[in-house]
Design a protein around this motif. Structure first.
Motif, PDB file in Angstrom:
ATOM      1  N   SER A 172       0.847  -1.192   0.000  1.00 46.41           N
ATOM      2  CA  SER A 172       0.000   0.000   0.000  1.00 46.41           C
ATOM      3  C   SER A 172       0.885   1.246   0.000  1.00 46.41           C
ATOM      4  O   SER A 172       2.054   1.192   0.369  1.00 46.41           O
ATOM      5  N   ASP A 173       0.287   2.359  -0.413  1.00 52.01           N
ATOM      6  CA  ASP A 173       1.051   3.607  -0.466  1.00 52.01           C
ATOM      7  C   ASP A 173       1.091   4.279   0.904  1.00 52.01           C
ATOM      8  O   ASP A 173       0.605   3.736   1.901  1.00 52.01           O
ATOM      9  N   CYS A 174       1.649   5.474   0.949  1.00 49.54           N
ATOM     10  CA  CYS A 174       1.861   6.175   2.220  1.00 49.54           C
ATOM     11  C   CYS A 174       0.561   6.543   2.925  1.00 49.54           C
ATOM     12  O   CYS A 174       0.529   6.706   4.142  1.00 49.54           O
TER      13      CYS A 174
ATOM     14  N   THR B 185      -4.125   3.219  -1.685  1.00 49.77           N
ATOM     15  CA  THR B 185      -3.842   2.786  -3.048  1.00 49.77           C
ATOM     16  C   THR B 185      -2.870   1.619  -2.973  1.00 49.77           C
ATOM     17  O   THR B 185      -1.933   1.640  -2.167  1.00 49.77           O
TER      18      THR B 185
ATOM     19  N   LEU C 168      -0.166  -1.143  -4.826  1.00 49.24           N
ATOM     20  CA  LEU C 168       0.731  -1.463  -5.930  1.00 49.24           C
ATOM     21  C   LEU C 168       0.870  -2.979  -5.956  1.00 49.24           C
ATOM     22  O   LEU C 168       1.382  -3.584  -5.010  1.00 49.24           O
TER      23      LEU C 168
END
Length: 199
Positions: free
Chosen positions: A73-75, A79, A81
């Motif tokens: 997951s992003d920061c 979202t 990846l």
């Protein structure tokens, strides 16, 4: 890993799919919590289809599955990846990606390795590479030895064109040998990188 599925009212988060080997972006889908867990459990990338209103495993109809390699997951935790190995074209149009890009590495040697792997499956009478594989590992290794000798011979002369051409032949046949042994050039590079970092 924390994923904030409650951030959006529909409970969906964007999932960007990237080829594990070439690093090309393949497609964008959406996952809810159930799709996320199914992806992790089965190893096949699964989305929530907004049009079908149900879980949808990529490739369930075409056979062009996306084999999961990693998911992060992003920061903001909203979202994903997804890195995957595509088992065929990804786009419904038949293209490699949903942006109609060819899914091969920008690194030509990596691309060449993919070509060798494809040619290996061809009929021996139609492909030089396939004919070498048909003759077995001893013949492939012998060919690498022959090309190495030719590089040494040309290195002693002053014809740069011949030297570079023989060098190209050696590298090409070395890639074939690596493939025959079940390896890629990256496996050799890892060893060199480890040696360098340990100095």
């Amino acid at each position: 890993m924390k994923v904030d599925f409650k951030k959006y009212a529909d409970g969906l988060v964007p999932a960007i799919v990237q080829d594990y080997t070439t690093h090309k972006v393949l497609m964008l889908g959406f996952m809810n919590e159930e799709a996320f867990h199914k992806t992790e459990t089965t190893g096949k990338v699964t989305f929530y289809s907004r049009s079908k209103k149900r879980l949808w495993t990529k490739g369930e109809e075409s056979g062009n599955f996306l084999e999961l390699k990693s998911i992060t997951s992003d920061c903001d935790n909203d979202t994903l990846l997804v890195k995957a190995n595509p088992l065929g074209p990804v786009c419904h149009t038949g293209a490699d990606t949903c942006w109609s890009e060819k899914n091969h590495s920008e690194d030509f040697l990596s691309y060449l390795e993919d070509i060798i792997n494809l040619r290996r499956k061809a009929a021996p009478e139609n492909s030089y590479v396939a004919s070498l594989f048909a003759k077995g590992i001893n013949k492939i290794a012998q060919k690498v030895g022959e090309e190495a000798v030719e590089v040494v011979i040309e290195a002693k002369d002053k014809n740069d064109e011949l030297f570079l051409n023989e060098s190209a032949d050696l590298l090409f046949h070395y890639l074939i040998l690596l493939n025959a042994k079940g390896y890629k050039l990256q496996d050799v590079l890892y060893i060199l990188q480890n040696r360098h970092s340990n100095k």
